[in-house]
Scaffold this motif. Structure first.
Motif, PDB file in Angstrom:
ATOM      1  N   ASN A  88      -1.279 -10.746  -1.771  1.00  0.00           N
ATOM      2  CA  ASN A  88      -0.760 -11.430  -3.240  1.00  0.00           C
ATOM      3  C   ASN A  88       0.396 -10.410  -3.897  1.00  0.00           C
ATOM      4  O   ASN A  88       1.018 -10.710  -4.478  1.00  0.00           O
ATOM      5  N   ASP A  89       0.495  -9.470  -2.996  1.00  0.00           N
ATOM      6  CA  ASP A  89       1.067  -8.045  -3.360  1.00  0.00           C
ATOM      7  C   ASP A  89       3.142  -8.827  -3.214  1.00  0.00           C
ATOM      8  O   ASP A  89       3.073  -9.604  -2.141  1.00  0.00           O
ATOM      9  N   PRO A  90       3.843  -8.963  -3.463  1.00  0.00           N
ATOM     10  CA  PRO A  90       5.009  -9.318  -3.381  1.00  0.00           C
ATOM     11  C   PRO A  90       6.123  -8.711  -2.179  1.00  0.00           C
ATOM     12  O   PRO A  90       6.806  -9.074  -1.750  1.00  0.00           O
ATOM     13  N   ASP A  91       5.967  -7.589  -2.037  1.00  0.00           N
ATOM     14  CA  ASP A  91       5.925  -6.424  -0.905  1.00  0.00           C
ATOM     15  C   ASP A  91       4.465  -6.865   0.130  1.00  0.00           C
ATOM     16  O   ASP A  91       4.408  -5.967   1.402  1.00  0.00           O
ATOM     17  N   ALA A  92       4.094  -7.688   0.706  1.00  0.00           N
ATOM     18  CA  ALA A  92       2.454  -7.484   1.163  1.00  0.00           C
ATOM     19  C   ALA A  92       2.830  -7.319   2.989  1.00  0.00           C
ATOM     20  O   ALA A  92       2.007  -6.551   2.921  1.00  0.00           O
ATOM     21  N   GLY A  93       3.720  -8.067   3.337  1.00  0.00           N
ATOM     22  CA  GLY A  93       4.058  -7.742   4.471  1.00  0.00           C
ATOM     23  C   GLY A  93       4.185  -6.556   5.137  1.00  0.00           C
ATOM     24  O   GLY A  93       3.150  -5.938   6.308  1.00  0.00           O
ATOM     25  N   ILE A  94       5.156  -5.136   4.293  1.00  0.00           N
ATOM     26  CA  ILE A  94       4.706  -3.729   4.579  1.00  0.00           C
ATOM     27  C   ILE A  94       3.217  -3.739   4.628  1.00  0.00           C
ATOM     28  O   ILE A  94       3.384  -2.575   5.092  1.00  0.00           O
ATOM     29  N   TRP A  95       2.945  -3.925   3.827  1.00  0.00           N
ATOM     30  CA  TRP A  95       1.562  -2.958   3.542  1.00  0.00           C
ATOM     31  C   TRP A  95       0.432  -3.537   4.393  1.00  0.00           C
ATOM     32  O   TRP A  95      -0.556  -2.805   3.824  1.00  0.00           O
ATOM     33  N   ILE A  96       0.742  -4.464   4.575  1.00  0.00           N
ATOM     34  CA  ILE A  96      -0.727  -4.769   5.856  1.00  0.00           C
ATOM     35  C   ILE A  96      -0.202  -4.687   6.450  1.00  0.00           C
ATOM     36  O   ILE A  96      -1.413  -3.673   7.160  1.00  0.00           O
ATOM     37  N   VAL A  97       0.850  -4.425   7.186  1.00  0.00           N
ATOM     38  CA  VAL A  97       0.642  -3.516   8.609  1.00  0.00           C
ATOM     39  C   VAL A  97       0.330  -2.358   8.254  1.00  0.00           C
ATOM     40  O   VAL A  97       0.323  -1.422   9.147  1.00  0.00           O
ATOM     41  N   ALA A  98       1.590  -1.401   7.070  1.00  0.00           N
ATOM     42  CA  ALA A  98       0.373   0.153   6.485  1.00  0.00           C
ATOM     43  C   ALA A  98      -0.349  -0.173   7.142  1.00  0.00           C
ATOM     44  O   ALA A  98      -1.128   1.415   7.078  1.00  0.00           O
ATOM     45  N   TYR A  99      -1.797  -1.311   6.571  1.00  0.00           N
ATOM     46  CA  TYR A  99      -3.324  -0.921   6.432  1.00  0.00           C
ATOM     47  C   TYR A  99      -3.343  -0.990   8.211  1.00  0.00           C
ATOM     48  O   TYR A  99      -4.765  -0.722   8.079  1.00  0.00           O
ATOM     49  N   LEU A 100      -3.315  -1.725   8.346  1.00  0.00           N
ATOM     50  CA  LEU A 100      -3.508  -2.919   9.048  1.00  0.00           C
ATOM     51  C   LEU A 100      -3.862  -1.483  10.750  1.00  0.00           C
ATOM     52  O   LEU A 100      -5.085  -1.339  12.149  1.00  0.00           O
ATOM     53  N   ILE A 101      -2.729  -0.869  10.876  1.00  0.00           N
ATOM     54  CA  ILE A 101      -2.398   0.511  12.042  1.00  0.00           C
ATOM     55  C   ILE A 101      -2.616   1.143  12.170  1.00  0.00           C
ATOM     56  O   ILE A 101      -3.999   1.171  13.096  1.00  0.00           O
ATOM     57  N   PRO A 102      -3.725   1.892  11.043  1.00  0.00           N
ATOM     58  CA  PRO A 102      -5.016   3.179  10.942  1.00  0.00           C
ATOM     59  C   PRO A 102      -6.126   2.185  10.980  1.00  0.00           C
ATOM     60  O   PRO A 102      -7.079   2.681  11.325  1.00  0.00           O
TER      61      PRO A 102
END
Length: 176
Positions: free
Chosen positions: A44-58
């Motif tokens: 539900n974050d406005p810039d969700a795409g960036i943060w989802i990828v940032a966390y899914l990689i680690p």
């Protein structure tokens, strides 16, 4: 060292090495779960795409280490983790500078402060994982246990401290 009935010598791993390896695997699986959970709450974050990828990689990299610690010696694992560490470092540096100059409240009251802390956790964890397939020291295991427990305690603290969450934007209040 043990002797078999046929006269062969078998080298047995000391018990503390087995427990270190098991502890390291469990820490990585817990951090994979934490990073996946952190990615999930970004929806539900406005810039969700960036943060989802940032966390899914680690999350994926930690999961692989939890399954097979020597994977850190793999060319793709090493380079993907290094690239991710570098990108997180650049963004964390920018957020840190921004927060230093513009933060009105405590760093944890600012959305950028929580994002900054998430990046710092990613950087530290990925650096800790690098070359862990070759060498697991007592320091690395101790640091891993501390770092594994820290995000879960922090998340729990945010969850029970409703006063801390009052100044958060609406999209942050609906997270787990």
């Amino acid at each position: 060292m043990e002797r078999k009935g046929d006269g062969r010598t078998v080298w047995a791993k000391p018990l503390h090495l087995l427990s270190s390896s098991s502890c390291w695997r469990v820490c990585n699986l817990c951090m994979a779960f934490f990073f996946a959970l952190a990615a999930y709450v970004q929806v539900n974050d406005p810039d969700a795409g960036i943060w989802i990828v940032a966390y899914l990689i680690p999350a994926a990299l930690s999961f692989l280490v939890g399954l097979n610690p020597p994977v850190t010696e793999n060319f793709i694992w090493k380079h993907l983790s290094l690239m991710h560490i570098c990108m997180c470092f650049v963004v964390a540096t920018l957020w840190g500078w921004y927060l230093h100059r513009n933060a009105k409240n405590s760093i944890f009251h600012e959305e950028e402060g929580r994002e900054f802390l998430g990046l710092v956790i990613i950087i530290i964890w990925m650096l800790l994982c690098r070359d862990s397939g070759k060498y697991l020291s007592g320091f690395r295991i101790s640091a891993a246990v501390f770092i594994t427990v820290f995000p879960f305690i922090t998340w729990f603290y945010y969850y029970i401290n409703k006063e801390l969450r009052t100044s958060w934007p609406e999209h942050c209040k609906n997270t787990i």
